[in-house]
Design a protein around this motif. Structure first.
Motif, short mmCIF file in Angstrom:
data_model
loop_
_atom_site.label_atom_id
_atom_site.label_comp_id
_atom_site.label_asym_id
_atom_site.label_seq_id
_atom_site.Cartn_x
_atom_site.Cartn_y
_atom_site.Cartn_z
N HIS A 230 28.68 8.84 -86.27
CA HIS A 230 29.63 8.77 -87.47
C HIS A 230 29.18 9.55 -88.34
CE1 HIS A 230 31.82 6.83 -90.82
NE2 HIS A 230 32.87 6.49 -89.80
N HIS A 231 27.94 9.26 -89.08
CA HIS A 231 27.59 9.79 -90.14
C HIS A 231 26.07 9.98 -90.24
CE1 HIS A 231 27.67 5.64 -91.82
NE2 HIS A 231 26.62 5.93 -92.46
N VAL A 232 25.50 10.95 -90.96
CA VAL A 232 24.13 10.72 -91.29
C VAL A 232 23.61 10.46 -92.83
CG1 VAL A 232 21.76 12.38 -91.16
CG2 VAL A 232 23.81 12.22 -89.24
N THR A 233 22.74 9.89 -93.19
CA THR A 233 22.53 9.62 -94.29
C THR A 233 21.08 9.92 -94.98
OG1 THR A 233 24.13 7.96 -95.01
CG2 THR A 233 22.12 7.80 -96.29
N ALA A 234 20.94 10.69 -95.90
CA ALA A 234 19.70 11.38 -96.37
C ALA A 234 19.40 10.93 -97.84
CB ALA A 234 19.52 12.91 -95.95
N HIS B 161 17.53 8.93 -93.90
CA HIS B 161 17.44 7.63 -94.28
C HIS B 161 17.90 6.76 -92.85
CE1 HIS B 161 18.17 3.40 -95.82
NE2 HIS B 161 17.40 3.71 -96.51
N HIS B 162 18.85 7.25 -92.23
CA HIS B 162 19.40 6.44 -91.27
C HIS B 162 20.62 7.19 -90.55
CE1 HIS B 162 22.28 4.96 -94.05
NE2 HIS B 162 23.32 5.00 -93.16
N ILE B 163 20.72 7.12 -89.10
CA ILE B 163 22.02 7.88 -88.48
C ILE B 163 22.70 6.86 -88.14
CG2 ILE B 163 20.53 9.60 -87.52
CD1 ILE B 163 20.68 8.68 -84.88
N ALA B 164 24.15 6.90 -88.03
CA ALA B 164 25.16 6.10 -87.75
C ALA B 164 26.07 6.48 -86.61
CB ALA B 164 25.96 5.65 -88.76
N PHE B 165 26.29 5.83 -85.68
CA PHE B 165 26.94 6.02 -84.47
C PHE B 165 28.49 5.40 -84.65
CE2 PHE B 165 22.57 5.84 -82.66
CZ PHE B 165 22.75 6.97 -81.86
N ILE C 30 26.98 -2.07 -89.13
CA ILE C 30 25.92 -3.15 -88.64
C ILE C 30 24.56 -2.11 -88.41
CG2 ILE C 30 27.24 -4.89 -87.61
CD1 ILE C 30 26.75 -3.51 -84.76
N TYR C 31 23.42 -2.72 -88.63
CA TYR C 31 22.25 -1.74 -88.79
C TYR C 31 21.22 -2.48 -87.92
CZ TYR C 31 24.26 -0.01 -93.09
OH TYR C 31 24.95 0.67 -94.14
N PHE C 32 20.59 -1.67 -87.16
CA PHE C 32 19.28 -2.32 -86.58
C PHE C 32 18.24 -1.11 -86.58
CE2 PHE C 32 20.34 -0.18 -82.30
CZ PHE C 32 21.41 0.08 -82.59
N PHE D 33 19.12 2.81 -87.23
CA PHE D 33 20.39 3.03 -86.49
C PHE D 33 21.44 2.16 -87.25
CE2 PHE D 33 19.30 4.40 -81.80
CZ PHE D 33 18.61 5.69 -82.38
N GLU D 34 22.78 2.91 -87.25
CA GLU D 34 24.00 2.02 -87.60
C GLU D 34 24.99 2.16 -86.86
OE1 GLU D 34 24.94 3.46 -91.81
OE2 GLU D 34 26.90 2.46 -91.46
N ILE D 35 25.91 1.22 -86.56
CA ILE D 35 27.10 1.53 -85.91
C ILE D 35 28.31 1.30 -87.03
CG2 ILE D 35 28.70 0.78 -84.24
CD1 ILE D 35 26.43 -0.09 -82.53
ZN ZN Z 1 25.26 4.65 -92.99
#
Ligand code: ZN
Length: 315
Positions: free
Chosen positions: A9-13, A219-223, A257-259, A267-269
């Protein structure tokens, strides 16, 4: 059964100077500045979103630009590369454009079936432009001077730098990704279909230590979850493992949601709806500072605390 996860979905840096970050992604990569908002957990700093013309899921690269952030150092437990999708015939265009902008870009050669161009953003965030036969059409940013045929389509995928293999791969498998290739220490996983950002590479580097987050780090990646109901179903699936998943959090433009996967990557969804046209028209995305409803009463104070930025248009 939850609807399948089709890709990122997105990537956050993390970035440092906000203006430099904004200029690089809009002027050099030709992405659209789709949202100018603040970090909901730290209203004294910006949260920038870049993407295609309408901010489609699978195209969204977001940043927390912290002006005084020191550079991170790359190690295991991190997303080490973020890759954009372009047609194979656009590789020369991008190599020339990056070099003309003073960005050292290196043809990394062929990886699996694709051509790879490696470079970094001004904070050292490691990026790739991946040329491949499967690149679809772009929703070309109306603000960009990049010719439509060469425009960044969105994400190709990411590379996760990991100290091990098994426990990370177990999580990718739970999310519905399947191994489709391996070469040396690189193992490629793909979500079903050919949505943007459906490739996740696991690069196993046991000789490295853990990285340190800072400017230039992901920082995280989101599916993607298709909708709220699917997200809740995915949450049940993850909660049934030993992973510690958050409740659903409202991020205004999506729900999250994050884990943390066992290798260390956050990871995030995130849900596809409601999207970035929620609080401003598509025509003027990114032009003004948007605040969540609970911060709107404090707008003038929030605005004063943020560094001034200027959005330049090519067209
Ligand atoms: Zn995010």
């Amino acid at each position: 059964m939850a609807k399948p996860i089709v890709g990122l979905h997105h990537v956050t840096a993390i970035a440092s100077d906000p203006q430099r970050n904004l200029d690089f992604y809009t002027q050099v990569l030709g992405l659209r500045f789709v949202k100018r908002t603040i970090n909901f957990d730290d209203p004294g700093s910006y949260h920038f979103y870049f993407g295609d013309d309408v901010g489609s899921p699978g195209t969204i690269l977001t940043f927390f630009p912290w002006p005084h952030a020191t550079r991170g150092s790359l190690g295991v437990g991190e997303t080490s590369e973020t890759a954009f999708s372009v047609p194979l015939a656009s590789m020369e265009f991008w190599e020339n454009r990056l070099l003309a902008a003073g960005v050292p870009a290196e043809r990394a050669g062929q990886r699996f079936e694709e051509e790879v161009l490696s470079f970094a953003d001004p904070d050292g965030l490691r990026l790739e432009i991946v040329g491949h036969a499967g690149a679809g059409f772009a929703k070309v940013p109306r603000t960009s001077d990049v010719p439509a045929e060469h425009a960044v389509r969105g994400f190709f995928g990411v590379t996760l730098c990991e100290g091990g293999y098994e426990s990370t791969v177990d999580v990718l498998t739970i999310l519905g990704l399947r191994k489709i290739g391996e070469h040396g220490a690189r193992f490629r996983f793909a979500a079903e279909g050919n949505a943007l950002g459906n490739y996740i590479d696991v690069l196993v580097q046991p000789q490295l230590t853990y990285g340190r987050m800072g400017a230039g780090s992901v920082h995280h990646i989101a599916f993607r979850a298709a909708d709220d109901a699917s997200q809740l179903e995915w949450r049940e699936v993850i909660a049934a493992t030993s992973l510690n998943v958050t409740p659903v959090l409202d991020r205004t433009y999506f729900h999250s949601i994050y884990f943390r996967e066992p290798g260390g990557v956050l990871f995030e969804i995130a849900t596809d709806p409601p999207g970035f046209a929620l609080d401003e028209p598509v025509e003027s995305l990114g032009e003004t500072l948007k605040l969540p409803p609970w911060l709107e009463p404090q707008r003038s104070r929030v605005e004063r605390a943020l560094p001034a930025i200027e959005l330049h248009h090519h067209k």
